[in-house]
Scaffold this motif. Structure first.
Motif, PDB file in Angstrom:
ATOM      1  N   ILE A 131       0.865  -1.211   0.081  1.00  0.00           N
ATOM      2  CA  ILE A 131       0.002  -0.092  -0.037  1.00  0.00           C
ATOM      3  C   ILE A 131       0.783   0.960  -0.047  1.00  0.00           C
ATOM      4  N   GLY A 132       0.764   2.377  -0.792  1.00  0.00           N
ATOM      5  CA  GLY A 132       1.335   3.516  -0.860  1.00  0.00           C
ATOM      6  C   GLY A 132       2.556   3.435  -1.681  1.00  0.00           C
ATOM      7  N   VAL A 133       2.708   2.379  -2.619  1.00  0.00           N
ATOM      8  CA  VAL A 133       3.889   2.141  -3.370  1.00  0.00           C
ATOM      9  C   VAL A 133       3.484   2.380  -4.752  1.00  0.00           C
ATOM     10  N   THR A 134       4.461   2.343  -5.516  1.00  0.00           N
ATOM     11  CA  THR A 134       4.151   2.454  -7.158  1.00  0.00           C
ATOM     12  C   THR A 134       3.539   1.201  -7.442  1.00  0.00           C
ATOM     13  N   GLU A 135       2.970   1.438  -8.796  1.00  0.00           N
ATOM     14  CA  GLU A 135       2.235   0.401  -9.507  1.00  0.00           C
ATOM     15  C   GLU A 135       3.123  -0.831  -9.427  1.00  0.00           C
ATOM     16  N   ALA A 136       4.446  -0.588  -9.821  1.00  0.00           N
ATOM     17  CA  ALA A 136       5.381  -1.789 -10.207  1.00  0.00           C
ATOM     18  C   ALA A 136       5.806  -2.355  -8.771  1.00  0.00           C
ATOM     19  N   GLU A 137       5.697  -1.491  -7.938  1.00  0.00           N
ATOM     20  CA  GLU A 137       5.997  -2.210  -6.412  1.00  0.00           C
ATOM     21  C   GLU A 137       5.077  -2.889  -6.081  1.00  0.00           C
ATOM     22  N   HIS A 138       3.761  -2.459  -6.283  1.00  0.00           N
ATOM     23  CA  HIS A 138       2.811  -3.113  -5.851  1.00  0.00           C
ATOM     24  C   HIS A 138       2.626  -4.512  -6.737  1.00  0.00           C
ATOM     25  N   ALA A 139       2.771  -4.566  -7.680  1.00  0.00           N
ATOM     26  CA  ALA A 139       2.530  -5.895  -8.683  1.00  0.00           C
ATOM     27  C   ALA A 139       3.764  -6.764  -8.149  1.00  0.00           C
ATOM     28  N   ALA A 140       4.883  -6.168  -7.856  1.00  0.00           N
ATOM     29  CA  ALA A 140       6.252  -6.937  -7.328  1.00  0.00           C
ATOM     30  C   ALA A 140       5.784  -8.039  -6.144  1.00  0.00           C
ATOM     31  N   ALA A 141       5.223  -6.960  -5.192  1.00  0.00           N
ATOM     32  CA  ALA A 141       4.949  -7.505  -3.833  1.00  0.00           C
ATOM     33  C   ALA A 141       3.664  -8.622  -3.912  1.00  0.00           C
TER      34      ALA A 141
END
Length: 548
Positions: free
Chosen positions: A322-332
């Motif tokens: 939550i509160g991260v970039t779209e790419a970071e969200h997808a990676a998580a």
């Protein structure tokens, strides 16, 4: 399944509900029953959120079968039982049980297959779709929100099947998304992660605020077990890395049958099986969220029991989502998927068996149970998301037992619009990598002030994104509470439109507040806890001790 709604480039409604989880469904039904027109948008093809798409059976308070709570929620539960009685070959004993529990899972008294709840929810909405007071837009994702001062005037959605954009205009919007998407897109003041103790005064808050200290995710999956067969999956690429991870506060590697007890933080043995029969088990993992018990059905109807894997060993805490970039969200999310698959592979190949062997190769992914091809749930289990900065924020001092010395109940709010009960239950977190916070709370109320943004006039929260702190969100995030939040917001939206006022004007006027509260009570949504018996503070999962 009903049609996916209107395929047009523009829609108008009294109320837009973004998110088809339980809170979104409750908000939609409440508004429809009060005569409003609603557009309900959901990015997935299944409605039901954590109960269906995330594969999480009901987590409820101990008094749920006594009829304590929302009557519309009770109707949902009863219709699930009725669906089994109408369509499944139940055993004679199961059919006669008034409190039918299809899976006999020990997390609660109604453990069932997710697709049954999907069908029941579709049936609840179908009449309103037929008379065109409701448009359900499945597989429609939020693109943007349009604003005019302190109002959200509409949203743009993308049809994930066609790529077409759909504009929806509504007088009031309800954010019932799993992560509070509309709070961010609409520029609505919000918070995520952990607050500081000096800000909230809470006993269990962090010393310093950390927005990226967030509860772990879990990507659930469904399993059956055919001991004479081999259903071992391909070894995940990062299996060895994930298998050997160890939190400092965890007794062993995370992939192990010994876990940290949620409450005491002492080592706790939680194996997959503790014996070969139902008579042998003592709250093992298999029975925790079992959703189909073959002995409840005609002989041979099921090859095996079916259970949902949502266990401490699967908690994913490596990255915040939550509160991260779209790419970071997808990676998580992708790491969370691989983490769950790695734990499955460990169970199939390396796990110590209850009979002295190694590995349960007969564990079989049941993606068909969850509506997927890969065996995992359609969506990760989000335990928290963005939270509204509201006129009133629910604090640990309002509901926590230890934080209310000398009290015997939670604080009563004059503006209560619903009730709920659950322990304050926070799973291991990202960033700070701290252990669980699992503490006593009293049965509590849902204050209207927690549904009202500090600034925006026509947005309401529809689920766990109301005005709580990181601590109290752990009690307000489960199924019946989410439903009651949505029901309150849907009722409030319809009431405000009927009187031509913004929602916040209801709380500001004692007469209007009383009228709203009476409307909720008349509709079967209690706003105060009944005075009966001993409402003890140990409200979490009253059907079994401990995990998960």
């Amino acid at each position: 399944m009903p049609a996916t709604g209107l395929r047009v480039t523009g829609l108008r409604a009294d109320i837009l509900v973004l998110g088809g989880g339980l809170g979104g469904i409750a908000a939609t039904l409440a508004a429809l029953r009060l005569g409003r027109r609603v557009v309900l948008a959901e990015a997935l093809d299944w409605l039901g959120g954590q109960l269906t798409a995330q594969g999480v059976p009901f987590d409820e308070h101990p008094w749920i079968e006594l009829g304590v709570g929302s009557q519309s929620y009770a109707t949902l539960r009863q219709r699930i039982r009725d669906y089994y009685r109408r369509h499944y070959p139940l055993s004679e004993q199961a059919r006669a049980a008034s409190l039918l529990n299809p899976g006999m899972g020990n997390v609660g008294t109604l453990c069932h297959e997710p697709r049954v709840a999907v069908r029941v929810i579709d049936d609840l909405l179908a009449p309103f779709e037929s008379n065109r007071r409701l448009a359900v837009l499945r597989r429609h994702a939020l693109v943007s929100a349009e604003r005019d001062g302190d109002r959200i005037t509409g949203v743009t959605l993308r049809d994930l099947a066609s790529g077409r954009h759909v504009a929806v205009e509504a007088a009031i919007v309800i954010d019932a998304s799993e992560t509070g998407e509309l709070l961010e897109a609409g520029g609505v003041e919000h918070v995520f992660g952990a607050e500081a103790a000096r800000e909230t005064g809470e006993l269990h808050a962090l010393t310093e605020a950390d927005p990226f200290d967030q509860q772990s995710l879990t990507w659930c999956f469904a399993l059956d077990y055919l001991p004479e067969q081999d259903h071992t999956i391909d070894r995940p690429a990062r299996y060895a890395e994930f298998r050997d991870l160890k939190l400092d506060f965890w007794p062993n590697r995370q992939f192990d049958w010994t876990v940290s007890d949620h409450v005491t933080h002492k080592p706790l043995q939680r194996a997959l099986f503790t014996g070969d029969s139902d008579a042998d088990y003592l709250f093992d993992l298999w029975h925790a969220r079992r959703i189909a018990w073959r002995r409840n059905f005609a002989p041979g109807f099921y090859e095996s029991d079916i259970t949902i894997a949502n266990w401490p060993q699967m908690d994913y805490w490596l990255k915040p989502a939550i509160g991260v970039t779209e790419a970071e969200h997808a990676a998580a999310l992708e790491e969370a998927r691989q983490f769950s698959l790695s734990f499955l592979y460990w169970m199939q190949t390396e796990a110590p068996r209850h009979d002295g062997g190694q590995g349960y190769r007969g564990l079989r992914l049941r993606g068909d149970v969850l509506g997927t091809n890969d065996g995992l749930a359609k969506q990760v289990y989000y335990r928290e998301g963005r939270r509204l900065r509201a006129e009133l924020t629910v604090l640990e001092q309002h509901i926590g037992v230890a934080a209310r010395p000398g009290a015997s109940a939670a604080q009563s709010f004059p503006d209560s619009v619903g009730i709920g009960a659950y322990r304050i239950d926070l799973h291991p977190s990202t960033s700070r990598l701290r252990d669980t916070v699992d503490i006593d709370s009293y049965p509590f109320e849902i204050p209207l002030g927690a549904l009202l943004p500090v600034r925006v006039d026509n947005l309401l929260p529809g689920c766990k994104n109301l005005g709580t702190t990181r601590i109290t969100s752990g009690a307000y995030r489960v199924h019946p509470v989410e439903w009651s939040i949505g029901e309150a917001s849907g009722t409030l939206a319809a009431f405000a439109l009927a009187h031509g006022i913004p929602p916040r004007a209801v709380r500001a006027d004692p007469g209007r507040l009383a009228a709203l509260q009476q409307l909720l009570v008349d509709g079967g949504a209690p706003i105060r806890w009944p005075s009966f018996g001993a409402l003890t503070p140990r409200t979490r999962r009253g059907y079994r001790p401990g995990q998960p």
